[in-house]
Write an enzyme that holds these catalytic residues in place. Structure first.
Site, short mmCIF file in Angstrom:
data_model
loop_
_atom_site.label_atom_id
_atom_site.label_comp_id
_atom_site.label_asym_id
_atom_site.label_seq_id
_atom_site.Cartn_x
_atom_site.Cartn_y
_atom_site.Cartn_z
N LYS B 55 0.85 -1.20 0.00
CA LYS B 55 0.00 0.00 0.00
C LYS B 55 0.89 1.25 0.00
O LYS B 55 1.94 1.26 0.65
CB LYS B 55 -0.90 -0.03 1.24
CG LYS B 55 -2.01 1.01 1.27
CD LYS B 55 -2.89 0.83 2.51
CE LYS B 55 -4.01 1.85 2.61
NZ LYS B 55 -4.87 1.64 3.79
N SER B 130 -9.72 1.45 2.67
CA SER B 130 -8.80 2.27 1.92
C SER B 130 -7.69 1.49 1.24
O SER B 130 -7.03 2.01 0.36
CB SER B 130 -8.18 3.30 2.85
OG SER B 130 -7.43 2.67 3.86
N SER B 154 -10.29 -1.07 6.83
CA SER B 154 -9.68 -0.76 5.53
C SER B 154 -8.95 -1.92 4.86
O SER B 154 -8.54 -1.81 3.71
CB SER B 154 -8.69 0.41 5.67
OG SER B 154 -9.39 1.61 5.71
#
Lengths: 474, 465
Positions: B55, B130, B154
């Site tokens: 990420k 996310s 997330s």
């Protein structure tokens, strides 16, 4: 009408640690700009604080020295504000749970002992240093994250002198126990003063004015005396005192307005989520307290009662930490404290100031000064010779070697000195006659001649005794 | 391709992964930065030659780390996050920095500054967020493992939408050092895999105390992948009835209840748990207040002065204002306003501190129920992944939204290990189930997850595009 000042003092002190409050970056105040910086100090994204144990230990020592109650559960909070010298956009501090509360120190003001209350001591981190040039700003992040303690006094002081004594006492204590360099000129000790003026005997206090930029103890006194007169004049003219922040102006020796207080800033304090509360065990606190360095007041007593120094000499030694550290080190190599103290305070200090040097810049070691004291103490050399040795020892030479090279040994042989005395007597019949006629000075002349003949090596006391005896015989 | 398949392929796995990444990204838009030159540093490591995606909020030295925010568009960290160091030491090879909601503040991945990330099962649908990019890269078979972060859900929500396994271990289990935060007290590092075995193996590599993260734990790291043996009769699942009760999609509800019945048939114990419904409805507002309060402080370092995109100004103050004004999307600014509001002295008692109190009450009641079971279990979402176009229209005040779409934040409030895995499909789109265990009982969590996975047979799902 008679007015009285009420003074409270906030002091920020840099803790004397190898690394920063929340990062492993080293710190030295003299280092080149932006060389004592890591990713944490710059608040690069993703970095986290790690509490410096040494800093906590020093804060505990500071609390102990100033008689504060220690909160064993160490907690930190965030103080939020935007400023370019504050990399994270918040400062990690201890708003809600300071490490220490409710302490005091004592000052000696014209032979009267006064107790000044200390409300709290909390730990926090320093900001970066900014330099504003006319068309650009420079930031040195070396100072960002340096461990600080803030020491907040109670409004217990009422004269400029008391305030100066309080700050000086704090400076002395903190530098002695090694918590901080506590140098106002270097910025390792910074002082903000709150002062208000009210009628003597009045129960309510006047409007508070804050004074900043005080970088010496003398300036504190000057600023407060000025502020007293300024505020008094306003009150006497029925003018209002504004709540404001003023700055001491070195040039004019006055305080000048920095800014008016417009509603206090909302710092949105909240507990620091990246540091869980740390419980320090009672044993750990005890261990820290037991291994603390001697407090100056304790040292003063030791110098007088155990070493037999006069109060004057003892406080002279204490006035400068460098001096007393040097003394403490030297005294472990010799037993004659008085002689050591005298040599250090008069001969050594005298020679150093003549050469425009200090103990730290000269090459004289406590060991070699102790050796010189021993040489005098055992009457191996005369005190006159000691001065000569000292001069060379200041350049780093070994006293024993100097004495040997110069063939400087003191002559304490009665036979040998008597021989010289008789020679001098025979050569100076006029002086003997003068002495007999009541001119005491003639004896000094004769002793001097003996010393001269011995090339300064004769034990002066012995020479003087023998001259006296011989004069009596003639 | 799961982790053991990748290890067998050796360097081939990395080459294959890079090819797939380039090919599929045109459709998925899951990658912020493609990494072409990373190599295996430990051929004998537990993740030797395993291609991974990371990420874009993990600091990676010499590789851009943007957190999908304009203000960090040019930011290259001078250091590796601890999690990155650990996966590199284990031999994994980075293929890509993956897309995310801007600064991880979102649940759709629509707020990424590079645009939405697409669900491989239906490109018109969201990945969830996310950590959307990481979920999508694992789901589409590009990498068998991808790192993410989880502040509310997330990792576990996008895992449900994309049909993969999403793991968020206990708070303090994996170091957060070097991870761009959202909300420090809720942030967790976690990851996506295609099966439970791989999830257990990844934790062995990532977990452990880190002196740079004072909240990381000294708790011993176990060989989780070797501790997966279970018997159904030894497992107790606690069904969160509050979630089941509000599900409007009956297909989702039936899929879930049927599996619960099957678990019971196999001998597992099933308990039904009813939390106070008001408490459940308070989860989202409580989360929103705490997360944004911490976030507004956490992101105060993004000022254009020392790093990141700097906008000109007459003074330092103006530089900071201009950089922040232009650097954040309006969505982020809205959250900063909420966060600041709740922290103002005059509001703090009524808003921020109250939220903290609610959080404590939630934790207490969850721990009480957890003491009776091995894991809490509930559908990870009441729905399949929404359409990208419809996402904005969701009504955030229905009970279904407040409870079914937000219950996983419980694990963030209390720092509990929590895992989402596939439980079925609806119209060809994945559905996920979530399991949450006691703090540092990752072993118990993985066992229950393995039992569930064996029951559904849904593992190593890949949807190539």
């Amino acid at each position: 009408m008679e007015y009285q000042m009420t003074i409270g003092i906030e002091i920020h002190m840099e803790l004397n640690t190898k690394t920063k409050m929340f990062s492993g970056a080293p710190y030295h105040f003299k280092a080149e700009a932006n060389t004592c910086v890591n990713e944490v100090d710059l608040a690069l994204p993703g970095t986290l604080p790690a509490v410096n144990k040494e800093a906590v230990k020093k804060a505990i020592e500071a609390c102990t020295a100033l008689n504060l109650k220690i909160d064993p559960l160490v907690r930190f909070d965030r103080k939020n504000y935007y400023y370019s010298d504050l990399p994270k956009g918040y400062q990690i501090t201890q708003q809600f749970h300071p490490i220490g509360r409710d302490g005091y120190l004592t000052i000696l003001d014209a032979n009267e002992v006064k107790k000044i209350g200390i409300e709290r001591i909390h730990m926090e981190e320093d900001t970066a240093k900014q330099f504003h040039l006319h068309d650009l700003s420079l930031i040195d992040f070396n100072r960002a994250g340096v461990p600080l303690i803030e020491i907040v006094s109670r409004p217990d002081m009422h004269t400029a002198k008391e305030a100066a004594l309080y700050v000086d006492k704090l400076r002395q204590i903190m530098s002695y126990i090694g918590v901080s360099r506590a140098r106002m000129d270097e910025g390792s000790m910074r002082c903000d003063i709150n002062v208000s003026l009210s009628l003597k005997d009045s129960k309510s206090l006047g409007t508070k004015v804050e004074i900043k930029n005080l970088n010496s103890i003398a300036n504190i006194e000057t600023a407060l005396n000025y502020e007293f007169e300024r505020q008094k004049a306003l009150l006497e003219n029925n003018e209002e005192i504004m709540q404001e922040t003023r700055r001491f102006d070195e040039k004019s020796q006055t305080t000048v307005l920095m800014r008016q207080k417009e509603g206090s800033v909302d710092y949105k304090y909240f507990p620091e989520p990246n540091i869980f509360p740390i419980l320090i065990k009672e044993e750990e606190i005890n261990t820290i307290q037991k291994s603390m360095k001697e407090l100056p007041d304790v040292k003063l007593e030791r110098y007088q009662n155990q070493m037999g120094l006069s109060a004057y000499d003892a406080s002279n030694l204490l006035s400068d930490k460098e001096l007393s550290d040097f003394f403490d080190e030297a005294i472990s190599h010799t037993s004659n404290a008085k002689l050591l103290c005298n040599m250090l305070l008069s001969e050594v200090q005298g020679l150093l100031s003549k050469k425009n040097e200090s103990l730290s810049t000269s090459k004289l070691t406590p060991q070699s000064l102790a050796k010189i004291v021993e040489l005098v103490d055992t009457k191996t050399i005369s005190s006159k010779q000691a001065k000569e040795v000292l001069e060379l020892a200041l350049d780093g030479e070994d006293p024993l070697k100097i004495v040997k090279d110069k063939g400087m040994k003191q002559n304490s042989s009665e036979d040998e000195i008597l021989k010289l005395v008789l020679e001098v007597m025979d050569e100076n019949p006029q002086s003997i006659a003068d002495f007999k006629n009541g001119k005491d000075r003639a004896m000094g002349f004769l002793v001097g001649q003996v010393m001269k003949k011995s090339k300064g090596q004769a034990n002066p006391a012995l020479a003087s005794k023998l001259v006296k005896e011989e004069l009596a015989k003639r | 391709m799961n982790i053991s398949e990748a290890k067998k392929l050796k360097e081939e796995a990395v080459i294959k992964s890079r090819m797939m990444a380039k090919k599929s990204n045109e459709k998925l838009n899951a990658i912020v930065t493609l990494i072409e030159d990373d190599k295996c540093e430990n051929p004998n490591g537990k993740l030797a030659n395993v291609p991974i995606a990371v990420k874009d909020n993990f600091s990676t030295s010499n590789i851009r780390t943007t957190a999908c925010s304009n203000i960090l568009n040019n930011y290259i960290a001078p250091y590796d996050a601890t999690a990155i160091k650990k996966i590199k030491e284990a031999g994994a090879v980075m293929i890509a920095k993956s897309s995310m909601d801007e600064l991880a503040m979102g649940g759709s991945n629509l707020t990424a500054n590079i645009g939405p990330c697409h669900n491989p099962y239906d490109l018109k649908r969201i990945s969830g967020g996310s950590s959307g990019g990481s979920a999508v890269l694992v789901a589409s078979g590009v990498t068998p493992l991808a790192l993410g972060t989880d502040t509310g859900d997330s990792i576990r929500k996008p895992a449900a939408f994309c049909g993969v396994v999403g793991t968020k271990p206990s708070y303090g289990r994996i170091s957060r050092y070097g991870v761009i935060p959202y909300a420090s007290s809720l942030d967790h590092v976690g990851y996506f895999t295609t099966n439970v075995q791989d999830a257990a193996l990844a934790l062995e590599v990532l977990a452990g105390r880190d002196d740079l993260d004072m909240t990381s734990s000294y708790e011993e790291v176990l060989e989780y992948s070797k501790l997966l043996d279970y018997e159904y009769k030894d497992l107790t699942f606690g069904v969160i009835d509050n979630v089941v009760d509000v599900l409007s999609d009956l297909e989702v509800k039936e899929t879930f209840l049927k599996l619960i019945a099957e678990l019971e048939e196999k001998g597992a114990k099933i308990k039904h748990i009813h939390f106070d419904n008001d408490l459940m409805k308070a989860l989202f507002p409580t989360y929103f207040i705490i997360a944004n309060a911490e976030a507004t402080a956490n992101h105060s370092n993004l000022d254009g002065v020392r790093f990141g995109v700097s906008k000109e100004g007459e003074s330092m103050e103006e530089v900071m204002i201009n950089s922040r004004t232009e650097g954040f999307s309006s969505f982020i600014k809205k959250r900063f306003v909420v966060g600041s509001y709740s922290l103002f002295e005059k509001n703090q008692e009524r808003v921020f501190k109250k939220a903290q109190k609610v959080r404590r009450v939630v934790c207490e009641s969850v721990l009480k129920e957890l003491s009776k079971v091995d894991v809490l279990i509930a559908p990870a979402s009441g729905k399949v992944a929404p359409y990208i176009q419809n996402e904005e229209k969701q009504d955030e005040l229905t009970d279904e939204y407040l409870i079914a779409e937000n219950h996983m934040v419980i694990a963030n409030f209390a720092g509990l290990p929590s895992i989402t895995l596939p439980m079925g499909f609806k119209d060809g789109l994945p559905l996920g189930v979530n399991l949450t265990a006691k703090a540092f009982d990752e072993v118990g969590m993985f066992k229950c997850a393995k039992a569930f996975e064996d029951l559904t047979g849904l593992k190593d799902l890949v949807k190539e595009v």
